[in-house]
Design an enzyme around this catalytic site. Structure first.
Site, PDB file in Angstrom:
ATOM      1  N   LYS A 117      50.949  47.885  33.876  1.00  0.00           N
ATOM      2  CA  LYS A 117      50.512  47.972  35.299  1.00  0.00           C
ATOM      3  C   LYS A 117      50.531  49.474  35.556  1.00  0.00           C
ATOM      4  O   LYS A 117      49.765  50.360  36.280  1.00  0.00           O
ATOM      5  CB  LYS A 117      51.127  47.221  36.470  1.00  0.00           C
ATOM      6  CG  LYS A 117      50.492  45.869  36.319  1.00  0.00           C
ATOM      7  CD  LYS A 117      51.027  44.992  37.793  1.00  0.00           C
ATOM      8  CE  LYS A 117      50.213  43.488  37.639  1.00  0.00           C
ATOM      9  NZ  LYS A 117      50.674  42.620  38.882  1.00  0.00           N
ATOM     10  N   LYS A 163      43.420  39.865  28.487  1.00  0.00           N
ATOM     11  CA  LYS A 163      43.351  38.735  29.219  1.00  0.00           C
ATOM     12  C   LYS A 163      42.328  39.019  30.357  1.00  0.00           C
ATOM     13  O   LYS A 163      41.968  40.016  30.746  1.00  0.00           O
ATOM     14  CB  LYS A 163      44.732  39.080  29.764  1.00  0.00           C
ATOM     15  CG  LYS A 163      45.234  37.683  30.653  1.00  0.00           C
ATOM     16  CD  LYS A 163      46.716  38.103  31.352  1.00  0.00           C
ATOM     17  CE  LYS A 163      46.425  38.826  32.655  1.00  0.00           C
ATOM     18  NZ  LYS A 163      47.630  38.774  33.590  1.00  0.00           N
ATOM     19  N   LYS A 219      41.789  39.593  37.221  1.00  0.00           N
ATOM     20  CA  LYS A 219      41.157  40.219  38.454  1.00  0.00           C
ATOM     21  C   LYS A 219      40.818  41.360  38.530  1.00  0.00           C
ATOM     22  O   LYS A 219      39.948  41.892  39.203  1.00  0.00           O
ATOM     23  CB  LYS A 219      42.265  39.843  39.626  1.00  0.00           C
ATOM     24  CG  LYS A 219      42.526  38.536  39.863  1.00  0.00           C
ATOM     25  CD  LYS A 219      43.729  38.587  40.850  1.00  0.00           C
ATOM     26  CE  LYS A 219      44.487  37.272  41.129  1.00  0.00           C
ATOM     27  NZ  LYS A 219      45.757  37.274  41.793  1.00  0.00           N
TER      28      LYS A 219
HETATM   29  P1  AMP Z   1      48.403  36.587  39.311  1.00  0.00           P
HETATM   30  O1  AMP Z   1      46.994  36.752  39.544  1.00  0.00           O
HETATM   31  O2  AMP Z   1      48.865  37.889  38.433  1.00  0.00           O
HETATM   32  O3  AMP Z   1      49.351  36.628  40.633  1.00  0.00           O
HETATM   33  O4  AMP Z   1      48.657  35.405  38.314  1.00  0.00           O
HETATM   34  C1  AMP Z   1      48.953  34.177  39.048  1.00  0.00           C
HETATM   35  C2  AMP Z   1      48.772  33.084  37.997  1.00  0.00           C
HETATM   36  O5  AMP Z   1      47.898  32.993  37.263  1.00  0.00           O
HETATM   37  C3  AMP Z   1      50.387  33.257  37.045  1.00  0.00           C
HETATM   38  O6  AMP Z   1      50.876  32.371  36.840  1.00  0.00           O
HETATM   39  C4  AMP Z   1      49.710  33.957  35.908  1.00  0.00           C
HETATM   40  O7  AMP Z   1      50.492  33.559  34.778  1.00  0.00           O
HETATM   41  C5  AMP Z   1      48.372  32.960  35.867  1.00  0.00           C
HETATM   42  N1  AMP Z   1      47.122  33.906  35.186  1.00  0.00           N
HETATM   43  C6  AMP Z   1      46.598  35.009  35.674  1.00  0.00           C
HETATM   44  N2  AMP Z   1      45.952  35.283  34.761  1.00  0.00           N
HETATM   45  C7  AMP Z   1      45.517  34.206  33.844  1.00  0.00           C
HETATM   46  C8  AMP Z   1      44.775  34.212  32.598  1.00  0.00           C
HETATM   47  N3  AMP Z   1      43.968  35.262  31.966  1.00  0.00           N
HETATM   48  N4  AMP Z   1      44.990  33.094  31.755  1.00  0.00           N
HETATM   49  C9  AMP Z   1      46.025  32.269  31.832  1.00  0.00           C
HETATM   50  N5  AMP Z   1      46.793  32.340  33.293  1.00  0.00           N
HETATM   51  C10 AMP Z   1      46.562  33.383  33.934  1.00  0.00           C
HETATM   52  N1  TRP Z   2      54.213  37.647  39.330  1.00  0.00           N
HETATM   53  C1  TRP Z   2      53.170  36.572  39.355  1.00  0.00           C
HETATM   54  C2  TRP Z   2      51.852  37.141  38.772  1.00  0.00           C
HETATM   55  O1  TRP Z   2      51.730  38.100  38.676  1.00  0.00           O
HETATM   56  C3  TRP Z   2      53.204  36.185  40.781  1.00  0.00           C
HETATM   57  C4  TRP Z   2      54.452  35.724  41.251  1.00  0.00           C
HETATM   58  C5  TRP Z   2      55.413  36.206  42.132  1.00  0.00           C
HETATM   59  C6  TRP Z   2      55.039  34.486  40.905  1.00  0.00           C
HETATM   60  N2  TRP Z   2      56.578  35.366  42.564  1.00  0.00           N
HETATM   61  C7  TRP Z   2      56.229  34.218  41.725  1.00  0.00           C
HETATM   62  C8  TRP Z   2      54.988  33.378  40.114  1.00  0.00           C
HETATM   63  C9  TRP Z   2      57.151  33.107  41.568  1.00  0.00           C
HETATM   64  C10 TRP Z   2      55.720  32.220  39.855  1.00  0.00           C
HETATM   65  C11 TRP Z   2      56.826  32.255  40.640  1.00  0.00           C
HETATM   66  O2  TRP Z   2      51.310  36.499  38.270  1.00  0.00           O
END
Ligand code: AMP
Ligand code: TRP
Length: 348
Positions: A122, A206, A209
């Site tokens: 990031k 991956k 978003k």
């Molecule tokens: P985030 O959008 O980073 O907050 O991710 C939220 C949840 O979605 C987390 O548990 C990530 O591991 C899961 N996640 C995000 N992108 C993917 C992906 N491309 N494949 C599987 N899980 C994902």
């Molecule tokens: N770091 C996680 C992500 O980017 C989001 C997240 C924040 C999270 N706090 C958490 C996931 C606690 C599980 C448990 O996807």
């Protein structure tokens, strides 16, 4: 396996999703769908959080943040999470997360955070200019989980390293302050078939978003037509599908589409290849498009209905926050007492 999480501690699930733009098919298959699956397991208490304090670790626009929070909450509900069965809330409403996050900044070691690959991804090349919050983010994530003494955390594969850090923090806290079992060593719940959904434009990246190309992902808010169009345009190779999984080894795009099919159909990649092995993408893509539209577009429709009434969503989040805060406060009181701080009696 026997560890502290399955002995002294109540079985409690916690997970979070950041409000940083549209939720994708990756978020759904890797995480949210499993939140819903756990809802019918009465052996768990469940908390699902829109982690808005994490969203400010990178550049953001305040005017967009509020609607992004409502949108993730709407995606939770539209995917099947029921506020009567699971506590749904947003992180910034429960100040205990930030309180314990600070304490964990003083427990975690620089060396541990230096190893976090997501920070490196990031922050990119311009590490000097990353926020301190982005660097300390995994400590806040550990606090999110441990402030409820959660024992199980459903996430996608990319969060594995953060959960190992969470265990390290729990263990160090328990050891340093001589409070064995104070925090549980939580277990990740990572789905077998959909732990890592990849980009539709590049099978080695991956699905995210934040990818600049909207064609790289299916957003939960995409219309049926747009979903079908993105699947039709997904990158592939000219070969027909193989009849076994080994045949996908050097074909990341094909492997990803087969994985998505299997996850959406609730079957295995073997079974998908049993049906489509030897057939070209001309056959496979329309079937995948139909399946994706069938499973995902009703979620988008429901999200649009829910986000049209943001006050209703907000009332659900506020009520969830009250319930979450009531679980967290006595644990924070114990934390303050354990550290010899006098903050345990605060009401804020
Ligand atoms: P985030 O959008 O980073 O907050 O991710 C939220 C949840 O979605 C987390 O548990 C990530 O591991 C899961 N996640 C995000 N992108 C993917 C992906 N491309 N494949 C599987 N899980 C994902
Ligand atoms: N770091 C996680 C992500 O980017 C989001 C997240 C924040 C999270 N706090 C958490 C996931 C606690 C599980 C448990 O996807």
């Amino acid at each position: 396996m026997s560890n502290t999480s399955t002995t002294r501690h109540t079985r409690r699930v916690f997970s979070g999703v950041q409000p940083t733009g549209n939720l994708t098919l990756g978020n759904y298959l890797g995480a949210v769908r499993n939140f819903v699956a756990l809802q019918d397991d009465d052996s768990f208490e469940r908390l699902y959080c829109v982690v808005d304090m994490h969203a400010i670790t990178q550049p953001f626009k305040p005017i967009e943040l509020k609607s992004a929070i409502h949108e993730v909450a709407a995606a939770f509900i539209a995917s099947g999470l029921d506020p009567a069965k699971s506590i749904l809330f947003n992180q910034s409403r429960v100040s205990a997360h930030a309180e314990l996050g600070w304490i964990f900044n003083c427990v975690a070691r620089m060396g541990w955070l230096n190893r976090m690959t997501q920070f490196k991804e990031k922050a990119g090349k311009n590490k000097e200019n990353a926020s301190v919050g982005l660097y300390a983010y995994p400590n806040l994530m550990a606090a999110d989980i441990l402030v409820y003494r959660a024992t199980h955390v459903p996430v996608g594969d990319d969060q594995k390293q953060h959960l190992e850090l969470t265990r390290d923090i729990a263990q160090k806290f328990n050891n340093d302050f001589e409070v064995p079992d104070f925090f549980p060593l939580c277990e990740p719940l990572i789905p077998a078939e959909s732990a890592r959904i990849m980009s539709l434009r590049d099978g080695t990246a991956k699905m995210s978003k934040s990818d600049p190309s909207d064609n790289s992902r299916i957003n939960l808010s995409d219309t049926a037509d747009l979903i079908a169009q993105k699947i039709r345009k997904a990158k592939t190779d000219p070969e027909p599908l193989p009849s076994d999984i080994e045949g996908l080894a050097e074909r990341p795009e094909a492997r990803n589409l087969v994985g998505i099919f299997a996850a959406l159909a609730g079957t295995t990649q073997d079974a998908v290849l049993g049906e489509y092995g030897g057939r070209g993408f001309g056959d496979f893509k329309p079937a995948l498009a139909d399946l994706t539209v069938e499973k995902i577009s009703p979620i988008g429709d429901e999200m649009r209905r829910l986000t049209a009434a943001p006050d209703h969503i907000d009332a659900i989040l506020a009520e969830g926050a009250d319930r979450a805060a009531a679980l967290a406060r006595p644990i924070m009181t114990e934390v303050y007492e354990t550290l010899g701080l006098l903050g345990g009696g605060t009401t804020g």
